[in-house]
Scaffold this active site. Structure first.
Site, short mmCIF file in Angstrom:
data_model
loop_
_atom_site.label_atom_id
_atom_site.label_comp_id
_atom_site.label_asym_id
_atom_site.label_seq_id
_atom_site.Cartn_x
_atom_site.Cartn_y
_atom_site.Cartn_z
N LYS A 55 0.81 -1.22 0.00
CA LYS A 55 0.00 0.00 0.00
C LYS A 55 0.84 1.27 0.00
O LYS A 55 0.38 2.33 -0.44
CB LYS A 55 -0.91 0.02 1.24
CG LYS A 55 -2.01 -1.02 1.21
CD LYS A 55 -3.20 -0.53 0.41
CE LYS A 55 -4.37 -1.51 0.52
NZ LYS A 55 -5.51 -1.10 -0.33
N SER A 80 -9.07 1.34 8.13
CA SER A 80 -8.67 0.71 9.39
C SER A 80 -7.44 -0.15 9.17
O SER A 80 -6.96 -0.81 10.07
CB SER A 80 -9.80 -0.17 9.92
OG SER A 80 -10.10 -1.16 8.96
N GLU A 211 -9.44 -14.26 -4.33
CA GLU A 211 -10.25 -13.65 -3.28
C GLU A 211 -10.51 -14.67 -2.18
O GLU A 211 -10.45 -15.88 -2.42
CB GLU A 211 -11.62 -13.23 -3.86
CG GLU A 211 -11.55 -12.00 -4.75
CD GLU A 211 -12.94 -11.52 -5.16
OE1 GLU A 211 -13.72 -12.34 -5.70
OE2 GLU A 211 -13.24 -10.33 -4.94
N GLY A 215 -15.62 -13.79 0.41
CA GLY A 215 -15.72 -12.43 -0.11
C GLY A 215 -15.39 -12.38 -1.59
O GLY A 215 -14.51 -11.63 -2.01
N ASP A 217 -16.72 -11.07 -4.23
CA ASP A 217 -17.51 -10.09 -4.99
C ASP A 217 -16.97 -9.87 -6.40
O ASP A 217 -17.73 -9.72 -7.35
CB ASP A 217 -17.59 -8.76 -4.24
CG ASP A 217 -16.22 -8.18 -3.97
OD1 ASP A 217 -15.56 -8.67 -3.04
OD2 ASP A 217 -15.79 -7.26 -4.69
N SER A 311 1.38 -9.79 -0.40
CA SER A 311 1.01 -8.37 -0.35
C SER A 311 1.38 -7.64 0.94
O SER A 311 1.58 -6.44 0.91
CB SER A 311 -0.49 -8.22 -0.62
OG SER A 311 -1.23 -8.89 0.38
#
Lengths: 332, 332
Positions: A55, A80, A211, A215, A217, A311
């Site tokens: 990130k 968060s 995924e 989750g 999606d 990651s």
């Protein structure tokens, strides 16, 4: 690709901005992983990135493009997780104010880390909100308007996506062409950036997103041909508890990602143990997604050269110890 | 240095033998470590070495120098730790028989790993002995004589020492000259090799050895001017539970190592947590010795460029989890 939010030159420019600021993280291999999968596996270790996750790349790239006026007013973000720390650290390095909107029940370690990056700046703060009664986006928008700050979302932003893509660009520069690239999927910023980098540097690479089972999606969205919203998924992969892909990330995924596969929390825990025991790496549950798909045989890869993006590594030590020692893999 | 067991050309030759076989392990840095110590710290991550520790370097270097006759008969080693696995793996890679003499109560994971490297070879085996009633050196010598095998000791051997020195050689090639180099001390093979490498590549570097508080035999030996024997020390640093330095390693330490400092088990546990939390690395207790001395202020280093050898990462996962989560730092 002109209609997509980013293209290769955006990633190349991000690489210039990140040079000497982000770590060029090591690419590690494991004979055990190779033997188990029959593939040649290259792990891009973003758990060894600054502040412990990829990130930082996107956050810094976005903030480095601010105008002088934007810099003076500063940045606002709500998160968060790793995005909060990434924005706080990037703002510190670029000497600008930051406001991070976090749930009042965030893990103390994450609160402390975020505040640590803001230390010594009276113009920076963490704003807490009640996630059951308050709307963080409304809070963010209000603060942004009041203070003239620029809001940087965690994934649905071209500069964030381009920054994340530098992870795959570095990996491919080191390994040369790959047959397969496995990347975890939350909101899709990382995989979108990586897919654009791969399409340019190694056009034969098939990009597969991973995924959590609970989750999926983006998997549903690809099947449906439009962005599907789901309730907040219960999974230990807290970095992939997103409810939907982004307006900018999804079209990239549709165009450049071959498919999405899913893994269970149990598979994530086994993979976390594999990383600790065999590779001596601390990897957070979300960081295990791509590797789990490979090591657990969800994505067969015999005879192939495979890149795996690890990651991040930000996991509370007590929780990590419990997961390692066989404690329940309860949803976080 | 002609009277010492090894000199720089031995290490340079070891580097040639290890090229493409041993990992060139990453050198990582941590802003937290730099801020806490006021130094610029470079961690040489031998926990990311093949089989999880620097021991592979010395073992492979020694076995690669065997004559064809020695290769046919094979190698024998006695060890309950990383040396056992290192010899078994090096023998496998060099296609020779290996016999590893291990205590019958060795950790199951280490037994399994050693046997795993021997798998598929009917000429290789683990020989178990009772550490309370039997003499492993006598067993080793008898087997060596019966089968014509060559015994490779864990540290007191020129080829082992030269192999271990390649760790510092790689570190210094990457960092350039350092002011200070911190290395853990068990039998002294690693620090002897590293000190010879540093004396050649960075003559201004002060080399400081770190022992567990409970097992400071080398510190005592330096004070006494001769090799001091101590009872097996009680410490969680199981790789440094040696009772005395070697006949070959000690003269190198006397000549080239500035001094020895010690750290407590509590300091090792805090350092293990630091590695997991801040650097996302799994490091075994012995591997934390050198870093603990720096991070805990035992060796002040403000304003200096410091190399730290992180020697290994092989720790039973259940034990590791217990140490991370604040369990008792009981001697192993």
């Amino acid at each position: 690709m002109n209609d997509l939010a980013i293209a290769w030159p955006d990633i190349a420019a991000a690489q210039q901005r990140l040079a000497g600021v982000a770590h060029r993280t090591p690419v590690l291999s494991s004979r055990t992983a190779d033997e188990r999968t029959g593939a040649r596996v290259f792990f891009k270790c973003e758990n060894l990135q600054r502040m412990g996750a990829f990130k930082f790349r996107g956050a810094y790239n976005a903030l480095a493009r601010f105008t002088p006026e934007q810099r003076r007013a500063g940045v606002i973000a709500f998160s968060s997780g790793n995005h909060a720390q990434a924005i706080a650290l990037a703002a510190k390095l670029l000497d600008m104010p930051s406001v991070i909107v976090m749930p009042h029940d965030s893990p103390p370690a994450k609160l402390a880390a975020t505040r640590g990056y803001q230390a010594g700046r009276t113009d920076s703060e963490v704003v807490l909100y009640d996630r059951y009664t308050e709307d963080r986006e409304a809070i963010g928008r209000r603060l942004a308007a009041e203070r003239g700050m620029t809001l940087i979302p965690p994934y649905d932003h071209p500069d964030v996506m381009a920054g994340q893509g530098t992870a795959a660009a570095e990996l491919l520069a080191e390994t040369g062409p790959l047959d397969l690239l496995l990347v975890c999927v939350g909101g899709g910023g990382l995989i979108a950036g990586c897919a654009v980098a791969a399409a340019h540097l190694s056009p034969g690479t098939r990009v597969v997103g991973i995924e959590p089972e609970a989750g999926n999606d983006t998997q549903q969205s690809l099947a449906r041909g439009e962005i599907v919203h789901i309730p907040t998924p219960r999974t230990i992969a807290d970095g992939a508890q997103t409810q939907h892909s982004g307006q900018l990330t999804f079209p990239v995924i549709q165009r450049l990602v071959e498919r999405i596969e899913t893994v269970s929390d149990e598979q994530l825990v086994r993979t976390m143990r594999f990383f600790a025991e065999r590779m001596k790496l601390v990897v957070e549950p979300t960081g295990c997604l791509a590797a789990a798909a490979l090591l657990e045989g969800v994505v067969p890869a015999r005879g192939q050269r495979v890149g795996v993006v690890v990651s991040g590594g930000n996991v509370d030590l007590a929780r990590y110890a419990a997961l390692l020692s066989g404690g329940p893999a309860a949803a976080g």
